[in-house]
Design a protein around this motif. Structure first.
Motif, PDB file in Angstrom:
ATOM      1  N   HIS A  59     -18.896 -32.316 -20.784  1.00 21.45           N
ATOM      2  CA  HIS A  59     -20.236 -32.081 -20.249  1.00 21.45           C
ATOM      3  C   HIS A  59     -20.964 -33.396 -19.999  1.00 21.45           C
ATOM      4  N   VAL A  60     -20.853 -34.338 -20.921  1.00 14.23           N
ATOM      5  CA  VAL A  60     -21.481 -35.646 -20.710  1.00 14.23           C
ATOM      6  C   VAL A  60     -20.830 -36.361 -19.533  1.00 14.23           C
ATOM      7  N   THR A  61     -19.527 -36.197 -19.373  1.00  8.85           N
ATOM      8  CA  THR A  61     -18.840 -36.786 -18.213  1.00  8.85           C
ATOM      9  C   THR A  61     -19.441 -36.265 -16.923  1.00  8.85           C
ATOM     10  N   ARG A  62     -19.725 -34.964 -16.899  1.00 11.35           N
ATOM     11  CA  ARG A  62     -20.342 -34.393 -15.696  1.00 11.35           C
ATOM     12  C   ARG A  62     -21.737 -34.983 -15.467  1.00 11.35           C
ATOM     13  N   LEU A  63     -22.508 -35.132 -16.545  1.00  6.15           N
ATOM     14  CA  LEU A  63     -23.857 -35.685 -16.401  1.00  6.15           C
ATOM     15  C   LEU A  63     -23.817 -37.131 -15.918  1.00  6.15           C
ATOM     16  N   LEU A  64     -22.941 -37.946 -16.515  1.00  3.07           N
ATOM     17  CA  LEU A  64     -22.874 -39.355 -16.137  1.00  3.07           C
ATOM     18  C   LEU A  64     -22.246 -39.555 -14.774  1.00  3.07           C
ATOM     19  N   ALA A  65     -21.335 -38.666 -14.383  1.00  4.91           N
ATOM     20  CA  ALA A  65     -20.698 -38.799 -13.070  1.00  4.91           C
ATOM     21  C   ALA A  65     -21.715 -38.668 -11.948  1.00  4.91           C
ATOM     22  N   ASP A  66     -22.807 -37.953 -12.204  1.00  3.43           N
ATOM     23  CA  ASP A  66     -23.857 -37.786 -11.196  1.00  3.43           C
ATOM     24  C   ASP A  66     -24.936 -38.866 -11.300  1.00  3.43           C
ATOM     25  N   ALA A  95     -12.992 -38.737 -18.583  1.00 10.20           N
ATOM     26  CA  ALA A  95     -14.188 -39.575 -18.485  1.00 10.20           C
ATOM     27  C   ALA A  95     -13.859 -40.925 -17.861  1.00 10.20           C
ATOM     28  N   LYS A  96     -12.759 -41.534 -18.299  1.00 11.95           N
ATOM     29  CA  LYS A  96     -12.359 -42.821 -17.724  1.00 11.95           C
ATOM     30  C   LYS A  96     -12.068 -42.690 -16.241  1.00 11.95           C
ATOM     31  N   ALA A  97     -11.428 -41.596 -15.855  1.00 10.26           N
ATOM     32  CA  ALA A  97     -11.127 -41.377 -14.431  1.00 10.26           C
ATOM     33  C   ALA A  97     -12.406 -41.247 -13.614  1.00 10.26           C
ATOM     34  N   ALA A  98     -13.502 -40.815 -14.246  1.00  6.79           N
ATOM     35  CA  ALA A  98     -14.797 -40.689 -13.555  1.00  6.79           C
ATOM     36  C   ALA A  98     -15.589 -41.996 -13.582  1.00  6.79           C
ATOM     37  N   GLY A  99     -14.987 -43.078 -14.066  1.00  8.00           N
ATOM     38  CA  GLY A  99     -15.668 -44.367 -14.089  1.00  8.00           C
ATOM     39  C   GLY A  99     -16.587 -44.552 -15.281  1.00  8.00           C
ATOM     40  N   VAL A 142     -22.746 -49.772 -14.936  1.00 14.27           N
ATOM     41  CA  VAL A 142     -21.996 -49.513 -16.166  1.00 14.27           C
ATOM     42  C   VAL A 142     -22.457 -48.175 -16.729  1.00 14.27           C
ATOM     43  N   ARG A 143     -21.501 -47.289 -17.016  1.00 17.39           N
ATOM     44  CA  ARG A 143     -21.808 -45.993 -17.604  1.00 17.39           C
ATOM     45  C   ARG A 143     -21.034 -45.869 -18.916  1.00 17.39           C
ATOM     46  N   LEU A 144     -21.777 -45.707 -20.000  1.00 23.20           N
ATOM     47  CA  LEU A 144     -21.189 -45.695 -21.341  1.00 23.20           C
ATOM     48  C   LEU A 144     -21.329 -44.326 -21.992  1.00 23.20           C
ATOM     49  N   LEU A 145     -20.287 -43.918 -22.687  1.00 28.21           N
ATOM     50  CA  LEU A 145     -20.338 -42.731 -23.539  1.00 28.21           C
ATOM     51  C   LEU A 145     -19.974 -43.188 -24.946  1.00 28.21           C
ATOM     52  N   ILE A 146     -20.976 -43.250 -25.829  1.00 26.48           N
ATOM     53  CA  ILE A 146     -20.782 -43.746 -27.193  1.00 26.48           C
ATOM     54  C   ILE A 146     -20.886 -42.565 -28.155  1.00 26.48           C
ATOM     55  N   THR A 147     -19.792 -42.259 -28.822  1.00 30.79           N
ATOM     56  CA  THR A 147     -19.753 -41.129 -29.749  1.00 30.79           C
ATOM     57  C   THR A 147     -19.925 -41.626 -31.176  1.00 30.79           C
ATOM     58  N   LEU A 148     -20.806 -40.980 -31.929  1.00 32.91           N
ATOM     59  CA  LEU A 148     -21.004 -41.280 -33.350  1.00 32.91           C
ATOM     60  C   LEU A 148     -20.466 -40.108 -34.148  1.00 32.91           C
ATOM     61  N   SER A 149     -19.402 -40.342 -34.911  1.00 38.09           N
ATOM     62  CA  SER A 149     -18.767 -39.244 -35.623  1.00 38.09           C
ATOM     63  C   SER A 149     -18.287 -39.718 -36.982  1.00 38.09           C
ATOM     64  N   ASP A 150     -18.199 -38.768 -37.907  1.00 41.43           N
ATOM     65  CA  ASP A 150     -17.716 -39.116 -39.246  1.00 41.43           C
ATOM     66  C   ASP A 150     -16.324 -38.570 -39.502  1.00 41.43           C
ATOM     67  N   GLY A 151     -15.697 -37.969 -38.526  1.00 34.57           N
ATOM     68  CA  GLY A 151     -14.377 -37.401 -38.755  1.00 34.57           C
ATOM     69  C   GLY A 151     -13.697 -36.991 -37.480  1.00 34.57           C
ATOM     70  N   LYS A 152     -12.460 -36.524 -37.597  1.00 38.92           N
ATOM     71  CA  LYS A 152     -11.704 -36.162 -36.408  1.00 38.92           C
ATOM     72  C   LYS A 152     -12.098 -34.767 -35.924  1.00 38.92           C
ATOM     73  N   PRO A 153     -11.775 -34.461 -34.658  1.00 39.39           N
ATOM     74  CA  PRO A 153     -12.165 -33.159 -34.094  1.00 39.39           C
ATOM     75  C   PRO A 153     -11.502 -32.006 -34.840  1.00 39.39           C
ATOM     76  N   GLU A 154     -12.303 -30.957 -35.089  1.00 38.22           N
ATOM     77  CA  GLU A 154     -11.791 -29.801 -35.818  1.00 38.22           C
ATOM     78  C   GLU A 154     -12.766 -28.651 -35.658  1.00 38.22           C
ATOM     79  N   ILE A 179     -27.523 -50.091 -16.222  1.00 36.49           N
ATOM     80  CA  ILE A 179     -26.671 -49.464 -17.234  1.00 36.49           C
ATOM     81  C   ILE A 179     -27.232 -48.093 -17.587  1.00 36.49           C
ATOM     82  N   ALA A 180     -26.336 -47.134 -17.737  1.00 36.12           N
ATOM     83  CA  ALA A 180     -26.700 -45.801 -18.229  1.00 36.12           C
ATOM     84  C   ALA A 180     -25.787 -45.490 -19.406  1.00 36.12           C
ATOM     85  N   ALA A 181     -26.371 -45.219 -20.556  1.00 40.02           N
ATOM     86  CA  ALA A 181     -25.589 -44.961 -21.769  1.00 40.02           C
ATOM     87  C   ALA A 181     -25.988 -43.623 -22.363  1.00 40.02           C
TER      88      ALA A 181
END
Length: 784
Positions: A688-695, A733-737, A700-712, A600-602
């Motif tokens: 950018h993280v998608t590029r890092l994880l794609a390589d 990201a999903k398309a990259a597995g 299992v490759r996970l991208l877990i975002t911790l945020s307190d609000g919507k993008p702005e 696993i890589a997260a």
């Protein structure tokens, strides 16, 4: 009876209302005359352009009738998207021109009749160039090829062939030659190394050397500098082509068809005279070893003498200094012809040489590197090196005496594997990679970013000037390690720039190369945050470690196996029943315990926007500390990055822990250094993280975002636009597995998070204080 809610106006109707409000009745009347389907589509496309540029939208409404005359209605959106691409790369005037010439600029291109545009080729060409150079280069349109050392300028469109694969090959050849000029020193020679040749030319022509960038200073030694400059360009074309034939034989072989086609476009020699005709003949010979027309006998003799001088260079290559004597010899031949030389508009293959532009770029980059090197080096040096009092620290020992630094070499940069005692003070920086600094007998290890800066400075200047080190020593103790922790932007060394597209839902297409992402090092701070967190959660942490130890190897029972650890009772009963019924019983009667090692890589992507100030930021840091402690027991690979920024020119990406990096005191210090910055532009860091994880190789490759609000962000990156761009980045990201998941504490998250992440790919935590204990459990559920 309930009152029916009034429907919101469509974007097209909103544009129509704006036109009426501004008194543009002619547009409104013109649109009203269209059939309803045409009017709706035109308004829909106008609504795409309106937020980008009012002027361009007005121009679209002026030109749309012409567009509709030659485009089917479904193609109107493609025309608008192509126009917006031109606007974003080349500005309003070029976009207006592109839209006005719809037949030649767009429709013919759709039919494959009008060649290949640089905007189309750039997506493939730019990664090739950057890989070739080993550093960032940019592409930009210009009438003739040239380079300023940082950007390679190429024709906005190439129409040499009907086949765009061949047109792309032409782009690739022209771009490679421009890179070759930079890589092989065409603009980097110094006349001081050619003092004998300079004296000979000064004695022959009576002209003194003038200050200026090379090769302009060399050409100024001749009575006709423009003639010498053109000859230098021809010689360099041949030298670079020869060197590239050895480096990239496939490209140079395949591009012979491009040379032939370029040769056909050169002027006939009969249309020229004198020195211009001879130089054109030499240019044609460089392209295809053939001439378009005949030369008079006197010129033919000089031409053969000149090609005899050039022929060895075609196979031998060599350094740029070897070209100078050859230019002087060619000049002596060509000056025999009568008349004044009028400069050639552009040289075959390499277009134009602009040494002043290259020098300006080099000097600007030199200033940037100097400042970055001094600040980065000063940040790692302790204050006692400069004679300042050391800050009070619990672990501090006796202060070392200050070490003076001057031009005598008391500070030295040492290559690997070399004993400082063997280093000559007079020549402290020669060959090899620079790994550590010695000042007054004390060694300081250079971090990777400083080694990279030192490498680039030495490539430019041949050494690290001693004054750089002296200036850095004067800043000793100014780094973040000497204080209580970094504030907004202190101690962050920029390590690279990346460019990413951004999704514009209004046009259903990408804004190409729209966002700059800056990678930064988050400087660790010293303090008690991590220790206090571990002490405060001691009981919960022990429980987490036990739970994660049990997850170390995944175990599962496989039934109906031919061999195994236990008997499968259900399978045996079925086999007995089959036997009594006269059927052949199964031989798969066992249960086998299967143990799968985790792979696993997260990546944990942490929102560092200003809204995380206070309890939110503290809870996120505590959660990361507990998560790291638990993952160290489990053994999964994991990385932590933060993100913030302002506007599309500065999306900031903070390194806290790489996948391959060990969890140590420095990483703990970076977690403690996480603090609120600016805004939340989520698209670039996710891509950018998608590029890092794609390589990264992982089951299992996970991208877990911790945020307190919507993008702005501070600019127009908000609302539907920001949400749709983030959603599209997650789709990529999903398309990259990669499996994206969001942990949010925004009380309004239910309104937008399911749309961005999907119904089951997020978790809402209503009490931020529960985040540290909930996060490890969420991770466990995602990976088992």
């Amino acid at each position: 009876m309930r009152q029916r809610q009034k429907a919101a106006p469509s974007p097209g109707q909103a544009v129509l209302a704006e036109l009426a409000r501004w008194g543009m009745d002619d547009y409104v009347e013109r649109l009203a005359a269209y059939p309803a389907p045409v009017r709706e589509e035109v308004l829909r496309q106008a609504a795409v352009i309106w937020p980008v540029s009012y002027a361009l939208c007005h121009n679209f409404l002026d030109q749309v009738e012409k567009g509709l005359s030659c485009l089917p209605l479904p193609r109107l959106g493609e025309w608008v998207n192509a126009t917006l691409d031109v606007y974003e790369k080349e500005g309003l005037q070029q976009a207006v021109r592109f839209m006005a010439e719809v037949e030649s600029n767009f429709l013919c291109r759709l039919r494959g009749e009008n060649g290949l545009a640089l905007t189309q080729a750039g997506g493939r060409l730019l990664p090739y160039l950057r890989a070739l150079a080993g550093h960032d280069l940019a592409l930009a349109p210009a009438a003739t090829p040239w380079t300023d050392g940082e950007t390679i300028f190429l024709p906005p469109e190439i129409t040499l062939f009907r086949d765009n694969a061949a047109n792309f090959l032409a782009y690739k050849l022209l771009a490679t030659l421009q890179w070759g000029l930079l890589a092989h020193g065409t603009f980097a020679a110094r006349l001081a190394t050619q003092s004998r040749l300079v004296r000979e030319l000064a004695g022959r022509y009576g002209r003194s050397r003038r200050s200026g960038p090379f090769p302009a200073d060399f050409c100024a030694l001749f009575p006709e500098p423009e003639l010498a400059f053109s000859l230098f360009g021809l010689v360099e074309t041949l030298r670079i082509s020869s060197l590239l034939t050895g480096q990239l034989p496939g490209l140079m072989r395949d591009s012979s068809v491009v040379r032939e086609q370029l040769h056909r476009l050169r002027p006939d020699l009969a249309r020229l005279a004198g020195k211009e005709r001879l130089l054109e003949a030499l240019g044609q010979w460089l392209l295809d070893r053939r001439l378009k027309g005949e030369l008079p006998p006197a010129e033919r003799k000089i031409f053969h003498q000149a090609t005899g001088l050039l022929a060895p260079l075609a196979t031998q290559g060599g350094a740029v200094e070897s070209s100078l004597a050859l230019v002087a010899a060619l000049y002596r031949l060509v000056e025999q012809l009568p008349g004044q030389f009028e400069s050639v508009a552009d040289l075959p293959l390499i277009g134009a040489l602009k040494p002043a532009a290259v020098q300006a770029t080099r000097q600007r980059r030199r200033r940037e590197l100097k400042q970055q090197f001094i600040q980065a080096l000063g940040a790692i040096l302790p204050p006692e090196i400069a004679g300042k009092p050391a800050p009070a620290r619990e672990e501090a020992g006796p202060a070392a005496p200050a070490a003076p630094v001057g031009e005598e070499g008391l500070a030295m940069l040492i290559p690997p594997g070399q004993d400082p005692a063997e280093q000559s003070p007079a020549e402290p920086q020669e060959q090899g990679e620079l790994q550590y600094l010695v000042i007054g007998g004390r060694e300081f290890q250079l971090p990777e970013n400083l080694q990279n800066l030192a490498r680039e400075i030495r490539r430019d200047l041949g050494r690290i000037p001693q004054r750089y080190i002296s200036a850095a020593v004067g800043l000793a103790g100014s780094g973040p390690a000497a204080g209580p922790g970094p504030g907004g932007g202190e101690g962050e060394a920029i390590t690279g720039r990346l460019v990413y597209d951004e999704w514009d839902y209004r046009r259903a297409g990408y804004r190409k190369n729209w966002c700059q992402l800056v990678e930064k090092e988050l400087a660790p701070v010293k303090g008690n945050f991590v220790e206090n967190t571990l002490a405060g959660y001691r009981g919960q942490l022990q429980q987490l470690r036990r739970q994660f130890e049990m997850m170390r190897l995944q175990q599962r029972y496989l039934k109906r196996q031919r061999e195994g650890d236990e008997i499968d009772l259900d399978a045996v009963i079925e086999a007995l029943a089959d036997a009594r019924a006269g059927s052949a019983p199964s031989e798969k009667l066992f249960i086998r315990l299967d143990r799968d090692e985790r792979n696993i890589a997260a990546v944990f992507l942490v929102d560092m926007s200003s809204s995380t100030e206070g309890w939110v930021g503290t809870a996120i840091k505590e959660a990361l500390v507990l998560m790291c402690e638990a993952l160290e027991v489990l053994g999964d690979r994991y990385a932590i990055y933060g993100f913030s920024g302002m506007r599309r020119q500065r999306a900031e990406f903070y390194h806290i822990k790489h996948l391959s990096e060990r969890y140590n005191a420095e990483v703990r210090g970076r977690i403690a250094a996480i603090n609120p910055r600016e805004y939340t532009r989520m698209g670039p860091p996710i891509r950018h993280v998608t590029r890092l994880l794609a390589d990264t190789e992982a089951r299992v490759r996970l991208l877990i975002t911790l945020s307190d609000g919507k993008p702005e962000d501070y600019d127009d990156y908000k609302g539907d636009y920001a949400i749709e761009d983030t959603r599209h980045a997650l789709i990529e990201a999903k398309a990259a597995g990669i499996h994206p998941f969001c942990i949010t504490i925004d009380r309004e998250a239910q309104a937008y998070i399911p749309h961005m992440y999907g119904a089951v790919n997020y978790c809402f935590i209503d009490d931020v204080k529960r985040l540290p204990l909930r996060m490890p459990g969420i991770y466990r559920s995602l990976t088992t």
